[in-house]
Structure formats: structure tokens, C-alpha cells
Write a protein that holds these residues in place. Structure first.
Motif, PDB file in Angstrom:
ATOM      1  N   ILE A   1       1.911  -0.933   0.418  1.00 36.94           N
ATOM      2  CA  ILE A   1      -0.163   0.547  -0.437  1.00 36.94           C
ATOM      3  C   ILE A   1       0.918   1.101   0.010  1.00 36.94           C
TER       4      ILE A   1
ATOM      5  N   TRP B   1      -4.760  -6.695  -0.860  1.00 35.11           N
ATOM      6  CA  TRP B   1      -5.537  -6.814  -1.910  1.00 35.11           C
ATOM      7  C   TRP B   1      -6.282  -5.671  -2.764  1.00 35.11           C
ATOM      8  N   GLN B   2      -6.730  -5.106  -3.225  1.00 33.37           N
ATOM      9  CA  GLN B   2      -8.147  -3.438  -3.678  1.00 33.37           C
ATOM     10  C   GLN B   2      -9.022  -3.502  -3.335  1.00 33.37           C
ATOM     11  N   GLN B   3      -9.522  -6.027  -2.939  1.00 31.52           N
ATOM     12  CA  GLN B   3     -10.916  -5.958  -2.371  1.00 31.52           C
ATOM     13  C   GLN B   3     -11.438  -4.937  -1.348  1.00 31.52           C
ATOM     14  N   ALA B   4     -12.928  -4.785  -1.077  1.00 32.05           N
ATOM     15  CA  ALA B   4     -12.798  -3.938  -0.419  1.00 32.05           C
ATOM     16  C   ALA B   4     -13.445  -4.621   1.105  1.00 32.05           C
TER      17      ALA B   4
ATOM     18  N   ASN C   1     -13.328  -9.785   5.446  1.00 30.36           N
ATOM     19  CA  ASN C   1     -11.819  -8.775   6.071  1.00 30.36           C
ATOM     20  C   ASN C   1     -10.721  -9.169   6.832  1.00 30.36           C
TER      21      ASN C   1
ATOM     22  N   SER D   1      -9.900  -1.468   2.319  1.00 33.88           N
ATOM     23  CA  SER D   1      -8.799  -2.793   1.346  1.00 33.88           C
ATOM     24  C   SER D   1      -8.756  -3.858   2.286  1.00 33.88           C
TER      25      SER D   1
ATOM     26  N   TRP E   1      -5.269  -5.331   4.164  1.00 29.85           N
ATOM     27  CA  TRP E   1      -4.245  -5.234   3.933  1.00 29.85           C
ATOM     28  C   TRP E   1      -4.192  -5.641   4.906  1.00 29.85           C
TER      29      TRP E   1
END
Length: 484
Positions: A405, A418-421, A427, A455, A457
């Protein structure tokens, strides 16, 4: 039977089942206990020295010391000053095995003891310490032995409230040569950096005050600020530094009492502020009348010439916090506060109210370590090992589809994800709890941010992240949740 026969030269090489569940210390304790119980080691037998045992088995001397100490606690070994360790009994206590005493928790949060204790058997990917051998363990052990030879007349009192004078004088000389002019009387030694943060908050804030932190921020600091009843406001920080416009707007609105900031190698991002940003931050502190607490514990791990708020300000509005945990060992628990001559007496008073003094033995050990000839070479080697570790970690994370990041400028950590929210189903915190079941201790972004991260992380310790165990877990999680 009291047989003082010395074991043959081959015996210290133990058959340690490294793949077996449990920490290396526990495996050594179990192996030696079995040898004692089977009479392979007889009562009175002298054990190998710590260094001999470590060398023969290819392990850290710190690991051997901890294993021997546990065996002494169990009564299986006795320690004779100046002579070493000896087998004391044959009946192995029912307390063994020790694994249950150091069990890994089922879930993890920002103050989970295993993130700090090193007692868990889980791979400490999210922890903030390095392997003992990376620190130059011989230098540290020699320093501790030297410190234990404290003069008898120093055992009468509690020690000086400011801390061991020799260490403060050496720090004043070094800081004056490398960063800013300072006298030994402007340095207060503490029980680590967290103790320093606590003393500063006790001295300068009251419940309800606003305190600025970086976002993301060192998780334990955020918990401490809230514990003191202060209102924490996060100032966004990314690869490019602090959001100065947001900082100015918040300062105008909330009138903060102080702000904590990592100028160099910020935890968890590993980034550093530019000289221009540091100057601008000092300007805001002057304009809006708040203190800047510079968390400078990673200074020795970065290149010379990086921005220093304390050097720019001359300790007028800046309070500098230092520590030896990242270059020596966190076990020593020696930190410091550098402050103006007008502020320091109040910090000393609060230190004495909270606990009188700090350990002179620990401070002497730190002094002997940093003044020893190998210390500078040891730090140089550590910086090189960390650089290699960051490269390996970044490569491993890329295989799992994860990207940093922020690109770290150095230090111990790579924060990546990862970019996934996040969602209720997936989570960072949920994945960290799942990692524990696979024997991996992770530190998710939720520990470091004031709000839910945008995101998924984690903060990765580069000393422990080059592991097939971690790679396989991350890849399996990505497949299971369809993370992109």
C-alpha cells in the motif's frame, strides 16, 4: 546419586523434531527432560555452556537461555554462578509438556499478548520484533553480563530518576554529533518507547483533549491515547506523506494538544517525510500551538540525512522519543525522551509518580552494547538483512496477488494487501483469526486505522514473511474468497 561426569562431546546435538507442533524452546525443554527422565543425563551432570549448545545445534543463544531457564524453574536443572548449569533431579514434573502454558489464542486483536511476548508457537508475521540472531546476540549477551557487575554501592538506592548517567551522556554526545545539540540533563530514560508515550500523555494532556495521530498509526499508541480519555484524530498518511490540507483544517477546528508522528520509516508503512513536509508540519505546530512528539525509534535503520523534526526545531516544540528495541533487543526495554530544559522536570516528576525510576541494570546493558566496537557493524548488517527481507517479502506477496500500500524506504515492515473492499464475509480481522488456526500470527489493517480500512491489508514483518507456510495460506485464502 551425585555423578559430576561431563557429557561426551556428541551429546549436545539434540534430535529436535522441528516439524512437531510447538516452539523451539518447548522442543528443547521436552528433549532434555526426556534425557533426564531416562537417566541418559545423570544428576550432577554439567550441561554444555549456552554458546556451546547453541553452536552445536545451530540455534540462537537466546533460545538456549530461555530453555535452560524453564528447566531451572521446573527444578530439572540448577544454576551455579560462575560454573554453569547442572542436572538437579530425575523425576520430571507433571507440568511438562509446557505447550499449554503458551497456547496460541483463538482470535487476535491489537493488544493480543502474543504480538509482543514471543511465547506463541504461531509464525510471528505480524509481530514487531526480529529474530534474536539478527540483533547480534553475542554483543547483547556480553553487555548484559557486563551490566550485572554493577558496583555494590549502586545497589543502595533506586537509581537516578533521569536514568543511568553514562548512557544519557553517551546519547547526548552522539545526538549532538549527528542530529541536534542536547545536554544529558535533557534526556529522560524510560521503560521503552510506549512508556515514553504514556509519560508524555500524562504530562501534557487531560481527558477530552484532542490528539493527532497519523492514519494508519502504531496500534498500541492509538489504544493508549484512548485509555487516557483523549480524542484521537487521524491525519491520513500514504506513500507521499501526510495530508497537510486535512491537518490544517482539523487543527483549526479541534485545537489539538499534541501530535504523534513517525518522521522516518513510519510504522506500519515504512515511509519517511520529506524535508519540505517536515518544515510545513513544524509551521502548523507553531501556528496552531500544539506539541509534536517525534517517534524516532527507527532512525538508526535509515540513511543519514533524512528529515528530523527535533533537529529542525531544536526541541522548542518537538519532543523526541527513542528506543533501542529495534537495534538491540525489545527485552531490554530501554527508551528515551529528549525535551526542552523547561519541560523535562515535569516529565521527571510524572515518571517518579508513576514508578520512581527505571532499571539501571537494563540501561547499563544498553550502554555497554552501543559503546561496544561491533555495534556499528551490527547495525549495518541488520540494515542489509532487512533490505534483503523486504525484497523477498514483496516477491512472496506478489505471488499471492498482494501489492504494497506504500513503498517502504527501509525498516522492518511491508504493508500490503488486496484491492478488494472488506465485507462481513471477508475482512482483515476475520482473515487474521483464520490465520491463527493455520499457525500464523497476522496484523490486519484494522489494528492500525481509526476506521474500517478501504481494502484488505496486513503489516508483514520481513524477518518472518519469507515462508512457504505464509505463501500457501495467502494463496488458499485468495482462492477461497475469490479475492482480486
Amino acid at each position: 546419586m551425585d555423578d559430576s561426569a561431563t557429557p561426551n562431546s556428541a551429546w549436545p546435538v539434540l534430535s529436535i523434531e522441528r516439524a512437531k507442533k510447538g516452539s523451539l524452546v518447548e522442543k528443547i525443554v521436552d528433549a532434555i527432560s526426556a534425557m533426564v527422565a531416562s537417566r541418559e543425563l545423570r544428576v550432577g551432570t554439567k550441561m554444555p555452556s549456552v554458546r556451546q549448545f547453541a553452536k552445536c545445534n545451530g540455534i540462537s543463544t537466546f533460545t538456549v537461555v530461555e530453555a535452560y531457564d524453564r528447566l531451572v524453574t521446573l527444578g530439572l536443572l540448577s544454576s551455579r554462578r560462575g560454573s554453569g548449569y547442572f542436572v538437579a533431579r530425575h523425576d520430571v514434573p507433571a507440568l511438562l509438556p509446557q505447550t499449554a502454558m503458551f497456547a496460541t489464542p483463538a482470535a487476535v486483536d491489537a493488544l493480543t499478548p502474543e504480538l509482543y511476548s514471543g511465547a506463541s508457537e504461531a509464525l510471528p508475521v505480524g509481530a514487531g520484533w526480529l529474530p534474536p540472531e539478527w540483533y547480534g546476540e553475542d554483543t547483547i549477551l556480553d553487555a548484559v553480563r557486563h551490566a550485572m557487575r554493577i558496583p555494590a554501592n549502586r545497589l543502595r538506592g533506586y537509581g537516578h530518576p533521569l536514568g543511568f548517567p553514562g548512557l544519557r551522556q553517551y546519547m547526548a554526545s552522539t545526538l549532538s554529533d549527528e542530529l541536534f545539540a542536547i545536554e544529558a540533563e535533557q534526556i529522560l530514560l524510560t521503560h521503552g518507547a510506549t512508556h515514553a508515550f504514556d509519560l508524555i500523555l500524562r504530562t501534557l494532556t487531560k481527558p477530552g483533549d484532542t490528539v493527532f495521530v497519523e492514519d494508519p498509526v502504531y496500534s498500541n499508541l492509538l489504544s493508549l491515547i484512548r485509555h487516557h480519555g483523549c480524542h484521537a484524530v487521524g491525519i491520513p498518511r500514504d506513500e507521499h506523506g501526510l495530508d497537510m490540507d486535512f491537518l490544517a483544517a482539523q487543527a483549526r477546528e479541534t485545537q489539538p494538544k499534541l501530535m504523534f508522528v513517525n518522521t522516518v520509516l513510519q510504522n506500519p508503512l515504512g515511509t519517511s517525510l520529506t524535508q519540505a513536509q517536515a518544515h510545513r508540519l513544524l509551521g502548523f505546530a507553531e501556528q496552531f500551538d500544539f506539541w509534536l512528539v517525534e517517534d524516532d525509534i527507527y532512525r538508526e535503520l535509515t540513511a543519514r540525512g533524512e528529515a528530523s523534526l527535533a533537529a529542525m526545531d531544536g526541541l522548542r516544540r518537538v519532543i523526541r522519543v527513542g528506543s533501542f528495541s529495534k537495534t538491540l533487543s525489545p527485552v531490554l526495554r530501554v527508551g528515551s525522551i529528549c525535551a526542552s530544559a523547561s519541560l523535562l522536570p515535569e516529565l521527571v516528576r510524572v515518571k517518579m509518580l508513576a514508578g520512581l525510576t527505571t532499571s539501571e541494570v537494563n540501561e547499563r546493558a544498553a550502554y555497554h552494547a552501543i559503546t561496544a566496537r561491533p555495534y556499528k557493524r551490527m547495525v549495518e548488517k541488520l540494515v542489509s538483512q532487512l533490505a534483503e527481507g523486504r525484497e523477498r517479502t514483496t516477491d512472496l506477496l506478489a505471488l499471492a496477488g498482494m501489492a504494497p500500500i506504500a513503498r517502504p524506504r527501509g525498516g522492518m515492515f511491508v504493508s500490503a494487501g488486496w484491492q478488494q473492499a472488506p465485507s462481513q464475509d471477508c475482512n482483515g480481522k476475520l482473515l487474521a483469526d483464520q490465520a491463527l488456526k493455520s499457525g500464523i500470527l497476522l496484523a490486519p489493517g484494522e489494528f492500525f486505522q481509526l476506521r474500517q480500512p478501504a481494502s484488505i491489508w496486513f503489516r508483514f514483518n520481513v524477518a518472518y514473511s519469507d515462508s512457504p507456510q505464509l505463501r500457501n495460506f495467502l494463496q488458499s485464502i485468495r482462492r477461497e474468497y475469490g479475492i482480486s
